[in-house]
Write a protein that holds these residues in place. Structure first.
Motif, PDB file in Angstrom:
ATOM      1  N   ARG A 586     -47.162  86.357 -33.153  1.00  0.00           N
ATOM      2  CA  ARG A 586     -47.182  85.188 -34.036  1.00  0.00           C
ATOM      3  C   ARG A 586     -45.977  84.265 -33.856  1.00  0.00           C
ATOM      4  O   ARG A 586     -45.666  83.471 -34.743  1.00  0.00           O
ATOM      5  N   LYS A 587     -45.345  84.344 -32.719  1.00  0.00           N
ATOM      6  CA  LYS A 587     -44.265  83.407 -32.437  1.00  0.00           C
ATOM      7  C   LYS A 587     -44.803  82.102 -31.853  1.00  0.00           C
ATOM      8  O   LYS A 587     -44.162  81.046 -31.946  1.00  0.00           O
ATOM      9  N   VAL A 588     -45.973  82.161 -31.242  1.00  0.00           N
ATOM     10  CA  VAL A 588     -46.591  80.992 -30.613  1.00  0.00           C
ATOM     11  C   VAL A 588     -47.941  80.725 -31.271  1.00  0.00           C
ATOM     12  O   VAL A 588     -48.731  81.656 -31.469  1.00  0.00           O
ATOM     13  N   TYR A 589     -48.187  79.462 -31.605  1.00  0.00           N
ATOM     14  CA  TYR A 589     -49.491  79.050 -32.128  1.00  0.00           C
ATOM     15  C   TYR A 589     -50.028  77.899 -31.292  1.00  0.00           C
ATOM     16  O   TYR A 589     -49.303  76.950 -30.982  1.00  0.00           O
ATOM     17  N   LEU A 590     -51.304  78.010 -30.944  1.00  0.00           N
ATOM     18  CA  LEU A 590     -51.985  76.977 -30.159  1.00  0.00           C
ATOM     19  C   LEU A 590     -53.162  76.447 -30.947  1.00  0.00           C
ATOM     20  O   LEU A 590     -53.844  77.188 -31.647  1.00  0.00           O
ATOM     21  N   ASP A 591     -53.432  75.153 -30.800  1.00  0.00           N
ATOM     22  CA  ASP A 591     -54.578  74.514 -31.447  1.00  0.00           C
ATOM     23  C   ASP A 591     -55.107  73.462 -30.480  1.00  0.00           C
ATOM     24  O   ASP A 591     -54.344  72.591 -30.027  1.00  0.00           O
ATOM     25  N   VAL A 592     -56.398  73.538 -30.122  1.00  0.00           N
ATOM     26  CA  VAL A 592     -56.978  72.645 -29.120  1.00  0.00           C
ATOM     27  C   VAL A 592     -58.307  72.114 -29.631  1.00  0.00           C
ATOM     28  O   VAL A 592     -59.068  72.831 -30.291  1.00  0.00           O
ATOM     29  N   ALA A 593     -58.595  70.829 -29.346  1.00  0.00           N
ATOM     30  CA  ALA A 593     -59.883  70.218 -29.698  1.00  0.00           C
ATOM     31  C   ALA A 593     -60.321  69.287 -28.574  1.00  0.00           C
ATOM     32  O   ALA A 593     -59.509  68.518 -28.044  1.00  0.00           O
ATOM     33  N   LEU A 594     -61.579  69.386 -28.188  1.00  0.00           N
ATOM     34  CA  LEU A 594     -62.190  68.461 -27.235  1.00  0.00           C
ATOM     35  C   LEU A 594     -63.261  67.683 -27.970  1.00  0.00           C
ATOM     36  O   LEU A 594     -64.064  68.271 -28.708  1.00  0.00           O
TER      37      LEU A 594
END
Length: 789
Positions: A586-594
């Motif tokens: 939980r040190k890195v969070y990613l969020d992606v939308a196309l």
């Protein structure tokens, strides 16, 4: 006697466990609130250490239960959990917010509080911590931290916007205050955020893509919901000053408390003043004030009242030509332009939470607004001429409206049905007339050095109408949870905008109506371990604004209509998939939308040869791209975030003209102007352990080059920091608290780049670029006193 002794002994032994339990059980009550904002927190889990008893906090952050242990466990989504020792029977517990992560609570996505990962939309939240540490002078300094969003600073708090659309002043973004639109549908102004009190904003939520199924028309590219400060759970007071070397100064204040166990209040605002800044004709004054009161009839029934007032008076320097821009001559070509805005808003909301988890509320609201201006964008000049024209206009409206909503929890598939209705009556009027100008030309005769006001011409009316605008809508959304990891969302809204009008220029009157149903279908799938996917289809809708309909058309040819009565509503179909994930414990969070958004009848302001703009409806447009964000916290001292978008905005089928004499008749296949392919914002923050409270951050704002005109012959391609083409700017921030005081400094445009927030030109060979210059290196400093009990 022996019998009595045995009876007494038996009773004592039997009752011993009960007596011991009674000795260790105690009633516990208290209030849980945000450690930063001091706002009460609802829905917080409070339990005994052995988790045998517990409860959740109500809307006022209060709780009460019986504990059999000496410690109480406190936990809430988005906050660091706490274990509290029962030293007192009445507790005041401040929860520290965690670093930005996926498991945050948002309200804009579904009109109710829910986890970010349960919403099948692209939504970003700017937290109270981020807002407090940014210490913004302008909302643009905050909004630009949102992945995929560009808010342009046109100086003196004037602004443009770009969310899944080219940046500029189009009417496809909805601005909300606590979920209520700042303006009624049909009375759009891209500068509506001038009417906000930035010092009273607690958090900001940005929905990217159409949100029309819940919030109605104009929520096409996105919706920005500014959530204001609630009454604080403990007494608070803050006052501060901030300013820069360009003679901007601001005094800001805020205070809140629970006056009684049931009544809480918060009030705050600021006074801003600017004189003799880096750009001539940029003096302005602004007074902002906001107040909010909440009264809890019971733990489930609450009455909320809010009031906001904004008074804004500004000179408007306007844009400059290339000679002035590249010589850093930030002089205005006019000394007569101005904008005066007065805006008042008030609302009253009665909210009731039912025992089964359902919720109902009804809101009555009032808005009054007046904008008087002599706008620099209204100046019309043809190359080589020593004459020009401008305009003075006044737009005013008053709104009276009602919103009612009910959310029903349904046991089947853990479902929730939300339904509501809205009615908004807004009488409005608009008047614009011509002013005659004299143009002092530069030696090349191709640009203007200065305009002079010769005469006001109230007899030459450009627009003059009155309309009784009535907006009404019904909406509903059904959320289903058929499987533990699977959530479905089905929503829709039917809007009707009607108005009875009197157009005093052509002596016509009548009624027009626009109706549209906007659906939404969404799905989320939880993959476990803080990872998931979502997808949605949504439709956006926006009717033409009243001003665009009743303003005289530019360059009217014989036989053509004088006004824009035939403008069609624009609508957009949006298809979107996305996902989220946490990595490295939980040190890195990613969020992606196309996404891919297809527009029909998109209303655009088209640049004319005389530097004016005229409204036209594009046949087909395409907007598609990928949005992404990443946050990384390797240690408690360092925090890194990065967000951006790569996008394409293109004319698919758009006829500019049907006249044989015009060289350019369509722009099919061309990129839209002011549509950069890449936008990014990144920031690195350092909070050293050796100096508690000290914060240092560096931010990089990046916007790639863009086409200035529709036929893609000229680009804005200047170099910025690190040699980046377009806009590339570095901002540095620092702050340090000592006792109850806090000092801070923001160095904006630290490398003193020369850049423009807008650079546009027409399609004709003789047209010249107009630039809206951005501020040179600016040092903002301030000190603030913060008190809380």
């Amino acid at each position: 006697m022996k019998f009595l002794y045995l009876l007494f002994t038996t009773v004592w032994v039997v009752m011993a466990p009960c007596r011991l339990l009674g000795q260790h059980q105690s009633g516990v009550q208290g209030t849980v609130f945000d450690a930063r904002t001091k706002e009460p927190l609802a829905g917080v889990s409070v339990s005994s250490e052995d988790r045998t008893t517990g409860t959740i906090t109500d809307a006022s952050g209060k709780f009460s239960f019986t504990s059999s242990t000496t410690n109480v466990l406190i936990s809430a989504v988005g906050y660091q959990p706490q274990t509290v020792k029962l030293a007192e029977k009445s507790l005041s517990i401040a929860l520290e917010p965690t670093v930005e992560n996926l498991q945050t609570i948002v309200v804009t996505a579904s009109r109710e509080a829910r986890k970010r990962t349960e919403a099948p939309v692209a939504i970003s939240r700017l937290s109270p911590t981020l807002i407090d540490e940014t210490k913004p002078t302008l909302l643009a300094e905050l909004i630009n931290k949102t992945p995929g969003v560009v808010m342009l600073n046109y100086n003196n708090e004037q602004h443009g916007m770009g969310i899944r659309q080219p940046f500029g002043t189009n009417a496809y973004f909805l601005y909300l205050e606590d979920g209520l639109p700042l303006r009624p549908m049909g009375v759009f102004n891209h500068n509506a955020l001038i009417e906000m009190n930035v010092f009273a904003v607690s958090s900001v939520e940005v929905v990217k893509g159409p949100a029309s199924s819940l919030y109605g028309p104009e929520a096409v590219g996105g919706a920005i919901n500014l959530i204001t400060q609630r009454p604080t759970a403990v007494p608070t007071f803050r006052i501060g000053v901030q300013g820069d070397q360009w003679n901007y100064g601001r005094i800001q204040y805020g205070a809140g408390d629970m006056l009684t166990k049931k009544l809480g209040i918060y009030a705050g605002g600021f006074f801003a003043r600017q004189r003799n800044s880096w750009q001539t004709r940029s003096d302005y004054d602004k007074t902002s004030f906001s107040a909010r009161a909440e009264y809890a009839f019971t733990s489930r029934t609450r009455l909320t009242g809010t009031f906001a007032y904004n008074d804004y008076n500004s000179q408007t320097g306007g844009s400059v030509d290339s000679i002035a821009f590249y010589n850093r001559e930030y002089t205005s070509t006019s000394d007569f332009t101005y904008r005066n805005v007065k805006a008042t808003r008030a609302r009253l909301t009665l909210d009731h939470q039912w025992k089964n988890g359902s919720d109902s509320y009804v809101t009555a609201f009032y808005r009054a607004n007046s904008i008087g201006q002599n706008p620099s964008y209204g100046i019309r000049w043809t190359s080589g001429s020593t004459k020009a024209t401008g305009q003075i206009n006044v737009n005013a409206f008053a709104s009276y409206g009602l919103i009612a909503q009910h959310s029903q929890r349904i046991p089947f598939w853990n479902s929730r049905l939300l339904a509501g209705l809205m009615v908004d009556a807004s009488p409005t009027s608009y008047n614009a007339y011509q002013i005659d100008l004299e143009a002092q030309l530069r030696p090349d005769k191709k640009s203007v050095e200065r305009y002079t006001l010769v005469q006001e011409r109230p007899d030459l009316q450009l627009a003059n109408y009155a309309a009784d605008l009535l907006n009404s809508a019904v909406y509903a959304q059904l959320d289903l949870n058929p499987l533990p990891p699977l959530r479905l969302s089905l929503g829709g809204r039917f809007d009707q905008m009607t108005f009875d009008y009197d157009n005093y220029l052509d002596q016509s009157s009548g009624r027009k109506a626009y109706r549209q149903f906007t659906p939404k279908v969404g799905v989320t799938y939880d993959l476990g371990r803080d990872r998931g996917l979502y997808g949605n289809y949504s439709r956006g809708f926006s009717p033409p604004g009243l001003t665009s309909i009743f303003t005289r058309r530019a360059n009217v040819q014989p036989g053509e209509p004088l006004f824009h009565y035939n403008l069609q509503p624009a609508y957009f179909n949006n298809y979107e998939i996305g996902g989220w994930a946490s990595l490295l414990n939980r040190k890195v969070y990613l969020d992606v939308a196309l996404y891919q958004m297809e527009g029909r009848n998109e209303l655009l302001n088209i640049r004319q040869p005389d530097n004016s703009t005229d409204y036209q409806s594009a046949g087909k447009t395409l907007h598609c791209g990928i949005e992404y964000s990443l946050t990384y916290r390797p240690t408690r001292e360092w925090f890194f975030r990065f967000g951006g978008t790569n996008a394409l905005h293109r004319f698919v089928h758009f006829a500019l003209s049907t006249r044989a004499s015009d060289a350019v008749k369509n722009v099919n296949g061309f990129d839209m102007p002011q549509a950069p392919r890449w936008v990014a914002n990144t920031e690195l923050t350092y909070k050293p352990r050796w100096a508690k409270g000290l914060r240092l951050s560096a931010e990089w704002q990046r916007i790639s080059s863009w086409y200035q005109n529709q036929i893609n012959t000229v680009s804005y391609n200047d170099r910025g920091a690190f040699g980046g083409r377009g806009i590339s700017v570095i901002n540095l921030r620092a702050g340090y608290p000592f006792r109850r005081f806090e000092v801070f400094a923001n160095l904006l445009n630290a490398t003193d780049e020369l850049y423009a927030t807008s650079a546009t030109r027409g399609n004709n060979p003789t047209d010249r670029t107009t630039y809206t210059p951005a501020a040179p290196r600016t040092l903002v400093g301030g000190i603030q006193y913060n008190f809380s009990k």
